[in-house]
Design a protein around this motif. Structure first.
Motif, PDB file in Angstrom:
ATOM      1  N   LEU A   1       0.367  -0.256   1.690  1.00  0.00           N
ATOM      2  CA  LEU A   1       0.461  -1.086   0.486  1.00  0.00           C
ATOM      3  C   LEU A   1      -0.466  -0.576  -0.615  1.00  0.00           C
ATOM      4  N   ALA A   2      -1.645  -0.086  -0.248  1.00  0.00           N
ATOM      5  CA  ALA A   2      -2.546   0.488  -1.252  1.00  0.00           C
ATOM      6  C   ALA A   2      -1.908   1.724  -1.896  1.00  0.00           C
ATOM      7  N   ALA A   3      -1.285   2.574  -1.068  1.00  0.00           N
ATOM      8  CA  ALA A   3      -0.613   3.758  -1.604  1.00  0.00           C
ATOM      9  C   ALA A   3       0.528   3.364  -2.531  1.00  0.00           C
ATOM     10  N   ALA A   4       1.285   2.331  -2.154  1.00  0.00           N
ATOM     11  CA  ALA A   4       2.397   1.882  -2.993  1.00  0.00           C
ATOM     12  C   ALA A   4       1.901   1.386  -4.344  1.00  0.00           C
ATOM     13  N   ASN A   5       0.806   0.644  -4.356  1.00  0.00           N
ATOM     14  CA  ASN A   5       0.233   0.179  -5.621  1.00  0.00           C
ATOM     15  C   ASN A   5      -0.189   1.341  -6.503  1.00  0.00           C
ATOM     16  N   ALA A   6      -0.864   2.320  -5.916  1.00  0.00           N
ATOM     17  CA  ALA A   6      -1.342   3.467  -6.696  1.00  0.00           C
ATOM     18  C   ALA A   6      -0.178   4.278  -7.253  1.00  0.00           C
TER      19      ALA A   6
ATOM     20  N   ARG B   1      -8.491  -9.645   7.234  1.00  0.00           N
ATOM     21  CA  ARG B   1      -7.465  -8.634   6.989  1.00  0.00           C
ATOM     22  C   ARG B   1      -6.200  -9.240   6.390  1.00  0.00           C
ATOM     23  N   ALA B   2      -5.800 -10.418   6.863  1.00  0.00           N
ATOM     24  CA  ALA B   2      -4.582 -11.050   6.349  1.00  0.00           C
ATOM     25  C   ALA B   2      -4.705 -11.373   4.864  1.00  0.00           C
ATOM     26  N   ASP B   3      -5.894 -11.793   4.431  1.00  0.00           N
ATOM     27  CA  ASP B   3      -6.101 -12.085   3.007  1.00  0.00           C
ATOM     28  C   ASP B   3      -6.048 -10.813   2.177  1.00  0.00           C
ATOM     29  N   LEU B   4      -6.676  -9.745   2.676  1.00  0.00           N
ATOM     30  CA  LEU B   4      -6.635  -8.467   1.966  1.00  0.00           C
ATOM     31  C   LEU B   4      -5.197  -7.950   1.890  1.00  0.00           C
ATOM     32  N   HIS B   5      -4.458  -8.134   2.948  1.00  0.00           N
ATOM     33  CA  HIS B   5      -3.060  -7.714   2.991  1.00  0.00           C
ATOM     34  C   HIS B   5      -2.253  -8.435   1.911  1.00  0.00           C
ATOM     35  N   LYS B   6      -2.505  -9.734   1.742  1.00  0.00           N
ATOM     36  CA  LYS B   6      -1.807 -10.514   0.713  1.00  0.00           C
ATOM     37  C   LYS B   6      -2.196 -10.043  -0.689  1.00  0.00           C
ATOM     38  N   VAL B   7      -3.468  -9.717  -0.881  1.00  0.00           N
ATOM     39  CA  VAL B   7      -3.922  -9.218  -2.182  1.00  0.00           C
ATOM     40  C   VAL B   7      -3.175  -7.938  -2.553  1.00  0.00           C
ATOM     41  N   LEU B   8      -2.990  -7.069  -1.580  1.00  0.00           N
ATOM     42  CA  LEU B   8      -2.307  -5.797  -1.847  1.00  0.00           C
ATOM     43  C   LEU B   8      -0.820  -5.979  -2.130  1.00  0.00           C
ATOM     44  N   GLN B   9      -0.269  -7.134  -1.821  1.00  0.00           N
ATOM     45  CA  GLN B   9       1.145  -7.400  -2.090  1.00  0.00           C
ATOM     46  C   GLN B   9       1.382  -8.011  -3.471  1.00  0.00           C
ATOM     47  N   ILE B  10       0.339  -8.448  -4.157  1.00  0.00           N
ATOM     48  CA  ILE B  10       0.478  -9.194  -5.408  1.00  0.00           C
ATOM     49  C   ILE B  10       1.296  -8.439  -6.449  1.00  0.00           C
ATOM     50  N   GLU B  11       1.012  -7.158  -6.637  1.00  0.00           N
ATOM     51  CA  GLU B  11       1.666  -6.377  -7.685  1.00  0.00           C
ATOM     52  C   GLU B  11       2.914  -5.642  -7.209  1.00  0.00           C
ATOM     53  N   LEU B  12       3.288  -5.826  -5.955  1.00  0.00           N
ATOM     54  CA  LEU B  12       4.459  -5.130  -5.419  1.00  0.00           C
ATOM     55  C   LEU B  12       5.655  -6.079  -5.378  1.00  0.00           C
ATOM     56  N   PRO B  13       6.768  -5.718  -6.005  1.00  0.00           N
ATOM     57  CA  PRO B  13       7.962  -6.560  -5.923  1.00  0.00           C
ATOM     58  C   PRO B  13       8.417  -6.696  -4.472  1.00  0.00           C
ATOM     59  N   ALA B  14       8.810  -7.902  -4.088  1.00  0.00           N
ATOM     60  CA  ALA B  14       9.239  -8.134  -2.706  1.00  0.00           C
ATOM     61  C   ALA B  14      10.423  -7.243  -2.333  1.00  0.00           C
ATOM     62  N   ARG B  15      11.268  -6.922  -3.311  1.00  0.00           N
ATOM     63  CA  ARG B  15      12.449  -6.094  -3.023  1.00  0.00           C
ATOM     64  C   ARG B  15      12.079  -4.669  -2.630  1.00  0.00           C
ATOM     65  N   ASP B  16      10.836  -4.261  -2.905  1.00  0.00           N
ATOM     66  CA  ASP B  16      10.412  -2.898  -2.586  1.00  0.00           C
ATOM     67  C   ASP B  16       9.723  -2.793  -1.224  1.00  0.00           C
TER      68      ASP B  16
ATOM     69  N   LEU C   1      -6.883  -0.434  -8.856  1.00  0.00           N
ATOM     70  CA  LEU C   1      -5.528  -0.953  -8.697  1.00  0.00           C
ATOM     71  C   LEU C   1      -5.307  -2.263  -9.440  1.00  0.00           C
ATOM     72  N   GLY C   2      -6.354  -2.755 -10.096  1.00  0.00           N
ATOM     73  CA  GLY C   2      -6.241  -4.019 -10.828  1.00  0.00           C
ATOM     74  C   GLY C   2      -6.283  -5.238  -9.931  1.00  0.00           C
ATOM     75  N   LEU C   3      -6.882  -5.108  -8.745  1.00  0.00           N
ATOM     76  CA  LEU C   3      -6.847  -6.191  -7.768  1.00  0.00           C
ATOM     77  C   LEU C   3      -8.234  -6.740  -7.420  1.00  0.00           C
ATOM     78  N   GLU C   4      -9.266  -6.337  -8.153  1.00  0.00           N
ATOM     79  CA  GLU C   4     -10.616  -6.779  -7.793  1.00  0.00           C
ATOM     80  C   GLU C   4     -10.777  -8.287  -7.951  1.00  0.00           C
ATOM     81  N   GLU C   5     -10.261  -8.848  -9.019  1.00  0.00           N
ATOM     82  CA  GLU C   5     -10.419 -10.296  -9.223  1.00  0.00           C
ATOM     83  C   GLU C   5      -9.703 -11.085  -8.134  1.00  0.00           C
ATOM     84  N   ALA C   6      -8.518 -10.627  -7.757  1.00  0.00           N
ATOM     85  CA  ALA C   6      -7.796 -11.290  -6.668  1.00  0.00           C
ATOM     86  C   ALA C   6      -8.572 -11.167  -5.362  1.00  0.00           C
TER      87      ALA C   6
END
Length: 200
Positions: free
Chosen positions: A20-25, A111-126, A62-67
């Motif tokens: 998910l981190a790679a996908a965001n980048a 880990r589950a919370d971090l996993h959710k943070v990494l999904q914020i900017e990724l469209p579910a369809r991807d 990745l723009g996810l620090e605040e989250a």
């Protein structure tokens, strides 16, 4: 990227933290990042994760620090104990010193919370669930993956069509998940396919 050029697709195998981190980048840099995960859902698995300043800087980029800060904890102090008698070995004023020294804090999160943070900017369809990679190869200038979707009796389908002349080839990345077993043959195929695309 010009309007006439097709967006380069990068397929990421594995929707763990690394995937998910790679996908965001990649999305930040204009790639069409598609993530394929063999699990049927992204459940709450794992335990606590320590995020050093370097990891926090990645999430910042990745723009996810605040989250992250909404789901993570920045400890006042860190302690290390001696292995044989549990006596105090070292005390570090983490909150007061880490950001000043390293430019970012030390944080802990589930880990589950971090996993959710990494999904914020990724469209579910991807993010494609229930799709296990069963093979990868290079065909011409295109990386190709075979995905076995549920049910397992279904014939694996071609994930990436072969590029036509003049089109931009696709790239294929295999991201090793936390504690996941990487089967040697698909791993070697993925690396070979990725290297031959010329993507840096």
């Amino acid at each position: 990227m010009t309007g006439s050029a097709r967006q380069l697709r990068v397929v990421i195998i594995g929707a763990g933290l690394g995937g998910l981190a790679a996908a965001n980048a990649l999305r930040q840099r204009g790639f069409d990042a598609q993530v394929y995960e063999r699990a049927p859902n992204l459940g709450e698995v794992g335990a606590g994760v320590q995020l050093g300043p370097n990891a926090v800087k990645v999430l910042r980029a990745l723009g996810l620090e605040e989250a992250l800060r909404q789901h993570a904890f920045e400890p006042n102090n860190r302690y290390t104990l001696n292995w044989n008698d549990s006596s105090l070995r070292n005390r570090w004023a983490s909150r007061a010193e880490d950001a000043a020294l390293y430019g970012a804090p030390y944080m802990t999160a589930h880990r589950a919370d971090l996993h959710k943070v990494l999904q914020i900017e990724l469209p579910a369809r991807d993010i494609h669930l229930g799709a296990a990679c069963v093979g990868a190869e290079t065909r011409g200038e295109t990386a190709v993956a075979l995905v076995q979707a549920e049910p397992l009796g279904v014939e694996p389908r071609l994930l990436l069509a072969q590029a036509q002349r003049g089109e931009i080839p696709a790239a294929l990345l295999g991201v090793r998940g936390e504690g996941a077993v990487v089967h040697s043959e698909p791993r070697l195929l993925v690396l070979s396919a990725y290297e031959r695309t010329g993507v840096e």
